[in-house]
Every structure is written in C-alpha cells, then in structure tokens.
Design a protein around this motif. Structure first.
Motif, short mmCIF file in Angstrom:
data_model
loop_
_atom_site.label_atom_id
_atom_site.label_comp_id
_atom_site.label_asym_id
_atom_site.label_seq_id
_atom_site.Cartn_x
_atom_site.Cartn_y
_atom_site.Cartn_z
N ASP A 154 67.02 -19.94 0.71
CA ASP A 154 68.28 -20.67 0.62
C ASP A 154 68.96 -20.87 1.97
O ASP A 154 70.12 -20.50 2.18
CB ASP A 154 69.25 -19.99 -0.36
CG ASP A 154 68.77 -20.02 -1.80
OD1 ASP A 154 68.05 -20.97 -2.15
OD2 ASP A 154 69.11 -19.10 -2.57
N GLU A 155 68.23 -21.45 2.89
CA GLU A 155 68.83 -21.79 4.16
C GLU A 155 68.28 -23.11 4.68
O GLU A 155 67.23 -23.58 4.24
CB GLU A 155 68.63 -20.68 5.20
CG GLU A 155 67.21 -20.42 5.62
CD GLU A 155 67.13 -19.28 6.64
OE1 GLU A 155 68.16 -18.64 6.94
OE2 GLU A 155 66.01 -19.02 7.13
N VAL A 156 69.02 -23.70 5.59
CA VAL A 156 68.61 -24.92 6.28
C VAL A 156 68.72 -24.65 7.77
O VAL A 156 69.74 -24.13 8.24
CB VAL A 156 69.49 -26.13 5.89
CG1 VAL A 156 69.00 -27.40 6.59
CG2 VAL A 156 69.53 -26.33 4.39
N ILE A 157 67.69 -24.99 8.51
CA ILE A 157 67.67 -24.76 9.95
C ILE A 157 67.26 -26.04 10.66
O ILE A 157 66.31 -26.72 10.24
CB ILE A 157 66.69 -23.63 10.33
CG1 ILE A 157 67.18 -22.30 9.76
CG2 ILE A 157 66.54 -23.52 11.84
CD1 ILE A 157 66.22 -21.15 9.97
N THR A 158 67.99 -26.37 11.70
CA THR A 158 67.62 -27.49 12.57
C THR A 158 67.33 -26.95 13.96
O THR A 158 68.11 -26.18 14.52
CB THR A 158 68.76 -28.52 12.65
OG1 THR A 158 68.97 -29.09 11.36
CG2 THR A 158 68.39 -29.65 13.62
N LEU A 159 66.21 -27.37 14.51
CA LEU A 159 65.86 -27.14 15.91
C LEU A 159 65.76 -28.50 16.56
O LEU A 159 65.08 -29.39 16.04
CB LEU A 159 64.54 -26.38 16.04
CG LEU A 159 64.49 -24.97 15.43
CD1 LEU A 159 64.01 -25.02 14.00
CD2 LEU A 159 63.56 -24.07 16.26
N THR A 160 66.40 -28.67 17.69
CA THR A 160 66.46 -30.00 18.29
C THR A 160 66.58 -29.92 19.80
O THR A 160 67.14 -28.95 20.34
CB THR A 160 67.65 -30.81 17.71
OG1 THR A 160 67.67 -32.11 18.30
CG2 THR A 160 68.97 -30.11 17.96
N THR A 161 66.09 -30.92 20.46
CA THR A 161 66.28 -31.02 21.90
C THR A 161 67.64 -31.62 22.26
O THR A 161 68.03 -31.61 23.43
CB THR A 161 65.18 -31.89 22.53
OG1 THR A 161 65.19 -33.18 21.89
CG2 THR A 161 63.81 -31.25 22.35
N LEU A 162 68.36 -32.13 21.27
CA LEU A 162 69.65 -32.75 21.52
C LEU A 162 70.76 -31.70 21.63
O LEU A 162 70.83 -30.78 20.81
CB LEU A 162 70.00 -33.74 20.41
CG LEU A 162 69.09 -34.98 20.30
CD1 LEU A 162 69.47 -35.79 19.07
CD2 LEU A 162 69.20 -35.84 21.55
N SER A 163 71.64 -31.91 22.57
CA SER A 163 72.73 -30.95 22.81
C SER A 163 74.05 -31.41 22.22
O SER A 163 75.08 -30.77 22.43
CB SER A 163 72.91 -30.76 24.32
OG SER A 163 73.26 -32.00 24.94
N THR A 164 74.03 -32.49 21.46
CA THR A 164 75.27 -33.16 21.08
C THR A 164 75.87 -32.69 19.76
O THR A 164 76.88 -33.21 19.32
CB THR A 164 75.03 -34.67 21.00
OG1 THR A 164 73.87 -34.91 20.19
CG2 THR A 164 74.80 -35.25 22.38
N GLY A 165 75.26 -31.74 19.08
CA GLY A 165 75.77 -31.31 17.78
C GLY A 165 77.15 -30.68 17.88
O GLY A 165 77.52 -30.08 18.89
#
Length: 672
Positions: free
Chosen positions: A445-456
């Motif tokens: 029950d989790e959601v994870i985002t990994l991204t190269t973007l720094s804008t979150g």
C-alpha cells in the motif's frame, strides 16, 4: 559480489529473508507508446456546480490544487461536458443553443473552469464531450444522428465559441458519452471541423466500449479519422485486437469512486496498470472535483471535495497526491519504456511504469503496491490478487546507466483507525545511484516515484475553513447576477434555470426555466418535470416561498415549491417529498407526495393570476403542511411522514417557460 546499493531507509525497512527481484530499465531496444496525460472530468453532469460559488480565496486555492504545475495534482488534461440541457448524473448543464436561433457562449461554469485551468497551466489540454443534446437536434426523436450535418455544426459551434469568445483551443472532441456512435456522423464531424479551421482538434471515439475498433478495422477512412480510442472503466484491461490495431488507447473515463484512502488506492492502481495491462496512454478521472450536494448520486467521487461553498471548506483528498506522483514528473509527449524494460507487474504484487522525456534526458519511474481490498474501484469487479512486502533492484541500462542520482517521493496509505497516520507525497530528497543500481524495500500500500526531475513540490495552503451548516434563513431575489447565470447554491436536476432581466422594471432580474422541448436525454428514463434543488438534504421542517409567473407563449402549465425532496440525478422523476403545485389556467392547486403527482394528498380551487405573478408558500412542521397563494391559505392538512427530510426545490409540471423571483426559505421554527 557486493552490488552498489542505494539504501532508501526512510522509505521502509528492508524485507528480511526475502531475495531481491531485479527489474531492467533499458531504452536500447526503443520505447513503448507515447504518454498522453492524466486528466479530470468536469461534467457528466454538473459535478463542479458548487465550486463557482466558493469565496475567491478558497476557490483559487482549490484550482491551484487541481491545475497549478508542480504544486499538487498538476493535471495534464481537463475534460468537460458540452452541455445539452438534460440531466447527466448530478445535474443539468446548459447548452450553448437552447433552440436553433439561439447562440450563447457564456452560460454555465465550464467556460470559466476551462479558462481558470488554462490560466494556471497554459499547456493543459482541453477535451469536450456531449452527454445530451437539446431536443431540436433530434427533431422529435432521441437520435442526435438523424441529421449528421446539423449535429456536427452544433458541436463545432461550441468549438468555435471556445476560441472566439474565450480564446480557448479545444484539443480533443468526443462523440456521445456512453451511447451508440454513428460512423457517418464521425466522418461528417471531421469534415466540419476541417472546413471551419479546426483540423488540429483530434477525435476521441467513442467514450464507451471497444466496439469501434471493429469498424475501424473494416473502414480505413474511419481509422484515419479516430485519433484515440476512448473507453470507460476498462478495469485496466484492453483486448488484444485493440492493442494490435495500433491507435492510441485511452481510459477516457475512469475511477468514479469515493475519494477516501481506498479510492486513492484505486486511482494509484489504475493510473499505473491501465498502461501495464492495457496499453492505455491516458487515464481521466470522473470526476475532477466532488463539488455537488453529497445527497446526489455518487457522492465524493472526485479527486478532492468542495461541497459547502457557504462555509469555504474543502478537503484535499488522497487522489490529489496520488495524481502528483505521475503528473508532476511527466508531460504528454513523454514515452513509456518497453514492457519488461521499465514497464511491468511486480513479482510480489503491484506495478511499475517508467517514462522518458522526448529528448530522453529525464526519466521518471512510478511504482505502486496497492493491495486488493485497499484499491477497489466502484467498477468493474476486481479479481482477487495478493501483494506482499518485497525487495527489488532496479538495474538502469542504456541511456540511463549514467544516471548519478534521483529524487524520491513516497505516499504510504493507512486504513481504518490508522487512516490519519497516512503520509502522502513526502519528498525524500535527492539520493545517489551507484553503478546504475537502485535497491528498494517496498511495503504494501504505497506509491513511490523516482525521477531525475527536481521540480516536484507538495503545495499547501493553510487549512480551509471549518464546515458550517447552510445559512438560514436564506433568500435570493436574483438581482445580483448578470443574465444567463445559474444562481448560487441551486442545483438544477431537470430543465435549465437561468437569470433573465424581467420586463417589469420593478422586479429587476428573475430566474427563468428556458427549456421548452424535451431534450435528447442521456439518462435511461424520460425526465419531464423540471426541478431545481437547494440546501441541506437533512432538512425536515422547512418553510419555502417563491414568486412565479408563467408566460402565455411557450409557457409550462404549472409551477411548484417543495420541501423534503429525496431524489436527484437520473432518478429525479421518482422524487418524493411535499410538492405544492399551482396551475393558473386551470385555477387549481395540487398538494402531492411526489414530483410526478401520482400520490395526491389534496387538491382544490385557487384564485390565481393567469399571466401575472403568484406567490406560493409552503410550510411543513412535523406532519402538518400549510400552503398559501398570494397570502390566502389554501390548506392546512396532514401529510405523510415519509420522506422525513430532503432538499427544498422549485420547479414545473412540464417543460415550458416559467419565471421565478424572490425565493425564500427558513426553518419552520423561525416562522412567526
């Protein structure tokens, strides 16, 4: 050999005694389909009705949560109903052409919403779809395809009005929501769009099931015209013949689930798995925001909730932050990685999608591990499956092998008595990647985002106002509005009630029901009794009054005021309550226990102005009803105990023109 490890210890403790499954992310063999965006749907119908009445400070905050880039939901697509003067789930939305000689591009609130979305995000994509059509389109039938050229011209006028009156470009256009499509009409629509300078507007068909694929396979001209195949509530699955056909596939209406944490889990699962399982490149939530009375159908089925404009309260629900995991770190035009090379189901349950920017310089990975019971959508049924804690390794190859760090965002769902401990869209900052390997320990029950973007960003405003009861006593003379406006807090269920300037200067503005001919309905049942509800469904003992006047030309035959009204939506026709009708030409009144007047309580003669104004008043206290017209009491009688509570309403006995003014309501205990 000891692998370089990225330890995300803040995310979850490692799963002991569990081997790590490795998932390859690699663009060496190319990419999957183009990503077309995540959206929300206003309409189908009147689902944003109360939003426009919020105080500006709170309204602006709500709109930021929905549309502002890198703030919250940051939606890519806004889909709206092209109003058709008919009930389409939670209310009626006005047509831009009530009759053939009518043309108005300022009715309703969808134009306003489209502009507010575009103001916040100039890149947001806009999508229009009709649920219903004014009756003149069918010329006495319930078939909008009777004259394809006429219907196409009607729809393209809406596209033109968006551009000319509001400087809005409509990017996508649908056919007829969840109703049969017509190939000749689709071709005619395309020709009409092109002829009038809207070749850039793409067609989505048919906002229902997969059947149109069969016609596209048989008709190459149709296949060229349909830019996107849009289906509703596919359960994350698409048939092989749809995948093989090659046209981009959309879940053009999905979700439709209460926005608690289970609803958030539903949304997390389908946003990912619509592509993992079904190759659907866009998912659009019905609805955008639950901004309609909670006692109407499908309460709280939006990405967030704003249903009490008089208090200013709104609630930012979990689906907002689930949306952000994808929308803040992708844009339409990004590309999915191939299956098994960045897109896959997880061995321990859940799913992963990976998307690359058009120039392939940025990469975003979204993982979800929503369990079955915590991600059930309202439809279709969800087959059993299991999810367990798991260790995974992401192995970055190809263009991504040199990625040195990623930004990490995580949402963790709790349920039941632990719901308040949920933690949504938390940033864990920038972490290093060593030798292209990322090790994760995933909880359920989790959601994870990994991204190269720094804008979150997890955008936030101070807590909204406390909820307050609907203010009583309440009155509306309609003088504070411009023309063609739906007055605050009213929610038209059948018919269209718009402010108009009275011919009587002493009255100023009034409210007019303007539909004179039954529309081409979207609902299953014919809805022929115009009704406009307001207030709190829990109200029991109420007093309500309104001035009403029925024009001689194209007028309805009777008007009413009502309390304890217990139904809205497509079931408005079977609404029960206490309804006080007057019929000026017949010089009579009817007190009924339902809208259709099959349960008459009392009727009798009444001295009524035939062409002038009459004031009708109804007071209910316990099981007693008192009714008067123009100050003369017509009845003081016992009424049925059920329904015990409901909305206050005004309306008509049939389609036709009728005017209303000086609406008032209060609790019966406040009546002198």
């Amino acid at each position: 050999m000891e692998f370089p490890i990225l330890i995300l210890s803040l995310l979850s403790a490692s799963v002991t005694n569990t081997a790590s499954e490795t998932y390859l992310l690699d663009d060496s063999s190319g990419f999957g389909r183009r990503f077309d965006g995540i959206g929300g749907l206003s309409g189908g119908g009147a689902t944003s009705r109360l939003l426009v009445s919020y105080p500006q400070k709170q309204r602006d905050a709500i709109l930021d949560y929905l549309f502002k880039p890198n703030f919250a939901a940051s939606l890519h697509i806004l889909k709206v109903e092209i109003g058709g003067d008919a009930q389409s789930t939670d209310g009626t939305e006005s047509s831009h052409m009530h009759h053939p000689d009518d043309l108005n591009f300022h009715r309703g609130y969808e134009w306003w919403l489209l502009k507010e979305a575009k103001k916040r995000n100039p890149d947001i994509l806009l999508y229009g779809l009709p649920w219903a059509f004014p009756g003149w389109i069918g010329n006495g039938t319930r078939n909008p395809y009777r004259n394809p050229a006429l219907t196409a011209d009607y729809i393209v006028k809406w596209i033109s009005g968006a551009k000319e009156a509001h400087n809005l470009t409509i990017d996508f256009l649908g056919i007829w929501n969840e109703k049969p499509y017509d190939v000749t009409y689709i071709k005619t629509l395309r020709k009409t769009l092109d002829a009038q300078g809207f070749s850039q507007t793409k067609i989505v068909a048919s906002d229902s099931g997969w059947g149109i694929i069969n016609d596209m396979n048989k008709d190459s001209d149709l296949a060229k015209i349909v830019d996107f195949v849009g289906v509703h509530y596919p359960g994350t699955l698409s048939p092989d013949f749809a995948k093989r056909q090659g046209t981009q596939l959309w879940s053009s209406e999905d979700y439709s689930t209460v926005n608690d944490n289970v609803g958030g889990g539903c949304w997390a699962r389908i946003v990912n798995q619509n592509y993992v399982n079904g190759l659907m490149t866009s998912t659009i939530s019905w609805n955008l925001i639950a901004s309609y009375y909670e006692a109407l159908p499908f309460p709280r089925n939006g990405l967030m909730t704003a249903e009490t404009p008089w208090s200013g309260q709104y609630v930012v629900e979990s689906p907002i932050w689930v949306t952000a995991h994808t929308t803040q770190f992708t844009k339409p035009g990004w590309k999915y990685l191939l299956h098994d090379k960045g897109v896959s189901k997880l061995q321990g349950g859940g799913s992963m999608v990976s998307l690359a920017s058009p120039d392939n310089k940025d990469l975003t990975i979204i993982l979800e591990t929503m369990s079955h019971d915590h991600s059930i959508c309202i439809r279709p049924p969800l087959p059993p499956y299991s999810v367990k804690p798991q260790n995974i390794t992401l192995l970055l190859k190809g263009s991504y092998s040199n990625i040195s760090s990623v930004y990490v965002w995580r949402s963790y769902f709790q349920f039941g008595q632990e719901t308040s401990k949920s933690d949504f869209f938390r940033s864990f900052g920038q972490v290093k990647v060593s030798n292209g390997m990322v090790n994760l320990s995933l909880s359920v029950d989790e959601v994870i985002t990994l991204t190269t973007l720094s804008t979150g960003q997890k955008g936030q405003y101070p807590n909204s106002a406390d909820d307050k009861a609907f203010p009583l006593p309440y009155s509306d003379s309609f003088d504070g509005y411009s023309e063609n406006v739906e007055p605050a807090f009213f929610a038209q269920q059948v018919g269209v009630f718009e402010t108009k300037k009275s011919d009587d200067p002493s009255r100023g503005m009034m409210l007019t029901q303007v539909v004179t001919f039954p529309p081409i309905y979207w609902c299953v049942f014919n809805l022929v009794f115009p009704i406009n509800v307001i207030g709190n469904y829990s109200w029991a003992d109420m007093s309500a009054s309104v001035d009403t006047q029925i024009p001689k030309a194209n007028g309805s035959s009777g008007a009413f005021v009502a309390v304890r009204v217990d139904q809205g939506g497509c079931n408005s026709w079977e609404a029960n309550g206490i309804f006080f009708f007057i019929f000026p030409i017949q010089q009579k009144y009817v007190l009924a226990n339902n809208l259709s007047r099959t349960k008459v309580i009392q009727e009798g003669a009444a001295n009524l102005s035939v062409t002038g104004w009459n004031t009708i008043s109804l007071l209910i206290k316990n099981n007693t009803a008192v009714g008067s017209v123009n100050g003369v009491t017509l009845f003081n009688t016992t009424v049925p105990a059920k329904p015990t509570n409901g909305f206050v309403a005004i309306g008509l006995d049939s389609y036709g023109l009728a005017n209303f003014d000086n609406f008032k309501m209060m609790s019966s205990k406040d009546v002198l």
